[in-house]
Design a protein around this motif. Structure first.
Motif, PDB file in Angstrom:
ATOM      1  N   LYS A 271     -13.083 -31.645 -29.202  1.00 42.36           N
ATOM      2  CA  LYS A 271     -12.889 -30.271 -28.735  1.00 42.36           C
ATOM      3  C   LYS A 271     -12.227 -29.417 -29.809  1.00 42.36           C
ATOM      4  O   LYS A 271     -12.587 -28.257 -30.012  1.00 42.36           O
ATOM      5  N   ARG A 272     -11.248 -29.976 -30.497  1.00 42.65           N
ATOM      6  CA  ARG A 272     -10.576 -29.214 -31.554  1.00 42.65           C
ATOM      7  C   ARG A 272     -11.523 -28.931 -32.715  1.00 42.65           C
ATOM      8  O   ARG A 272     -11.582 -27.811 -33.225  1.00 42.65           O
ATOM      9  N   GLN A 273     -12.271 -29.941 -33.126  1.00 44.89           N
ATOM     10  CA  GLN A 273     -13.156 -29.781 -34.268  1.00 44.89           C
ATOM     11  C   GLN A 273     -14.356 -28.896 -33.936  1.00 44.89           C
ATOM     12  O   GLN A 273     -14.941 -28.294 -34.835  1.00 44.89           O
ATOM     13  N   ARG A 274     -14.716 -28.819 -32.662  1.00 45.92           N
ATOM     14  CA  ARG A 274     -15.850 -27.970 -32.266  1.00 45.92           C
ATOM     15  C   ARG A 274     -15.582 -26.513 -32.593  1.00 45.92           C
ATOM     16  O   ARG A 274     -16.513 -25.740 -32.863  1.00 45.92           O
ATOM     17  N   GLN A 275     -14.330 -26.110 -32.600  1.00 48.38           N
ATOM     18  CA  GLN A 275     -13.974 -24.725 -32.885  1.00 48.38           C
ATOM     19  C   GLN A 275     -13.971 -24.415 -34.376  1.00 48.38           C
ATOM     20  O   GLN A 275     -13.817 -23.262 -34.762  1.00 48.38           O
ATOM     21  N   GLN A 276     -14.156 -25.444 -35.208  1.00 43.64           N
ATOM     22  CA  GLN A 276     -14.065 -25.256 -36.647  1.00 43.64           C
ATOM     23  C   GLN A 276     -15.413 -25.179 -37.343  1.00 43.64           C
ATOM     24  O   GLN A 276     -15.463 -25.021 -38.560  1.00 43.64           O
ATOM     25  N   GLY A 277     -16.512 -25.322 -36.598  1.00 43.08           N
ATOM     26  CA  GLY A 277     -17.814 -25.302 -37.253  1.00 43.08           C
ATOM     27  C   GLY A 277     -18.954 -25.302 -36.263  1.00 43.08           C
ATOM     28  O   GLY A 277     -18.748 -25.318 -35.047  1.00 43.08           O
ATOM     29  N   PRO A 278     -20.186 -25.312 -36.771  1.00 45.19           N
ATOM     30  CA  PRO A 278     -21.362 -25.186 -35.903  1.00 45.19           C
ATOM     31  C   PRO A 278     -21.887 -26.500 -35.350  1.00 45.19           C
ATOM     32  O   PRO A 278     -22.888 -26.504 -34.645  1.00 45.19           O
TER      33      PRO A 278
ATOM     34  N   TYR B  13     -17.430 -37.216 -41.627  1.00 44.02           N
ATOM     35  CA  TYR B  13     -18.769 -36.850 -41.158  1.00 44.02           C
ATOM     36  C   TYR B  13     -19.164 -35.478 -41.687  1.00 44.02           C
ATOM     37  O   TYR B  13     -20.285 -35.274 -42.167  1.00 44.02           O
ATOM     38  N   ARG B  14     -18.241 -34.546 -41.637  1.00 47.00           N
ATOM     39  CA  ARG B  14     -18.535 -33.199 -42.134  1.00 47.00           C
ATOM     40  C   ARG B  14     -18.671 -33.185 -43.651  1.00 47.00           C
ATOM     41  O   ARG B  14     -19.525 -32.500 -44.206  1.00 47.00           O
ATOM     42  N   ARG B  15     -17.830 -33.933 -44.327  1.00 46.20           N
ATOM     43  CA  ARG B  15     -17.891 -33.945 -45.789  1.00 46.20           C
ATOM     44  C   ARG B  15     -19.209 -34.531 -46.276  1.00 46.20           C
ATOM     45  O   ARG B  15     -19.836 -34.000 -47.199  1.00 46.20           O
ATOM     46  N   ASP B  16     -19.642 -35.632 -45.668  1.00 42.25           N
ATOM     47  CA  ASP B  16     -20.866 -36.297 -46.116  1.00 42.25           C
ATOM     48  C   ASP B  16     -22.109 -35.471 -45.837  1.00 42.25           C
ATOM     49  O   ASP B  16     -23.135 -35.639 -46.497  1.00 42.25           O
ATOM     50  N   ARG B  17     -22.033 -34.592 -44.842  1.00 38.34           N
ATOM     51  CA  ARG B  17     -23.200 -33.790 -44.475  1.00 38.34           C
ATOM     52  C   ARG B  17     -23.041 -32.333 -44.864  1.00 38.34           C
ATOM     53  O   ARG B  17     -23.784 -31.478 -44.402  1.00 38.34           O
ATOM     54  N   ALA B  18     -22.062 -32.040 -45.684  1.00 35.77           N
ATOM     55  CA  ALA B  18     -21.824 -30.661 -46.098  1.00 35.77           C
ATOM     56  C   ALA B  18     -22.956 -30.185 -46.994  1.00 35.77           C
ATOM     57  O   ALA B  18     -23.554 -30.953 -47.744  1.00 35.77           O
ATOM     58  N   ALA B  19     -23.258 -28.912 -46.892  1.00 33.95           N
ATOM     59  CA  ALA B  19     -24.305 -28.329 -47.720  1.00 33.95           C
ATOM     60  C   ALA B  19     -23.840 -28.241 -49.169  1.00 33.95           C
ATOM     61  O   ALA B  19     -22.650 -28.176 -49.472  1.00 33.95           O
TER      62      ALA B  19
END
Length: 243
Positions: free
Chosen positions: A38-45, A89-95
């Motif tokens: 829930k916390r991380q959902r507010q930080q990205g798409p 997870y976000r770092r590995d899939r970052a654009a």
């Protein structure tokens, strides 16, 4: 979260004691994974389910590696493990193209606002109106949309985002969107459904649980109000087209 029924089912599974105790510890702290998602959902798409899955993986790894002799609280350690897994997870899939987080969050907020208005059957807002609702300039919101579009994966044959043409501005459509907001809520709902969403009067009547005959007067009153607003704002073509 897990309810009591699932908990009892887990207790009845024929598992070795070590595996059963491990599963119990995971289930006891499953709420931490939901909290992180829930916390991380507010930080990205990213989607909530994807974030929850990664948080659960971090939670499981944390349960397997937790060492009580180090004096750490289980909840603190497991929360950091779940949060760290989501960050990986976000770092590995970052654009490859990194977008400033403020622009990214602004584009996400605008998208959620548009989705909320659509779910409430309200007319869509123009970019200028969205910018006013979000308390930013139109240029800032435009930059956020362009940045988010550039960050998405595209075909090699696609036109680069910096060379993409600016979409044609439909001034009358933007005016109509704003004018609809000045109508009575009932008039706005009926006109949106019948004239914009192309629903028949019977369909609109069934959805709103009213008589189809009564909707005609609502539509006529709404169109008359739009004509008055068009004359007020100098959009005379609307009145001319309706005559």
């Amino acid at each position: 979260m897990i309810n009591q029924q699932h908990w009892r089912q887990e207790q009845r599974r024929p598992l070795p004691d070590a595996v059963r105790h491990r599963n119990q510890r995971i289930l006891q702290h499953l709420g931490l994974a939901h909290l992180v998602a829930k916390r991380q959902r507010q930080q990205g798409p990213e989607e909530y389910d994807d974030l929850l899955q990664e948080a659960c993986l971090g939670l499981i790894a944390g349960v397997d590696r937790f060492d009580a002799s180090r004096g750490l609280k289980p909840s603190s350690y497991l929360l950091s493990r779940a949060n760290g897994q989501v960050m990986h997870y976000r770092r590995d899939r970052a654009a490859t193209l990194r977008i400033p987080w403020r622009l990214r969050d602004l584009a996400v907020q605008a998208g959620r606002l548009r989705d909320g208005l659509s779910q409430e059957s309200q007319p869509p807002l123009s970019r200028q109106a969205l910018a006013r609702r979000l308390g930013v300039t139109d240029t800032r919101l435009k930059d956020a949309f362009v940045a988010l579009q550039c960050a998405r994966s595209q075909s090699l044959d696609a036109v680069p985002c910096e060379l993409a043409e600016e979409p044609t501005v439909d001034r009358q459509r933007d005016w109509l969107v704003q004018a609809m907001l000045e109508l009575d809520p009932e008039q706005r709902r009926v006109l949106q459904a019948h004239l914009i969403d192309r629903q028949s009067l019977r369909e609109v009547a069934q959805r709103q649980n009213v008589r189809a005959g009564g909707l005609r007067s609502v539509i006529q009153a709404g169109i008359a109000r739009l004509q008055d607003l068009a004359e007020r704002d100098g959009e005379l073509s609307l009145r001319s087209a309706s005559l």
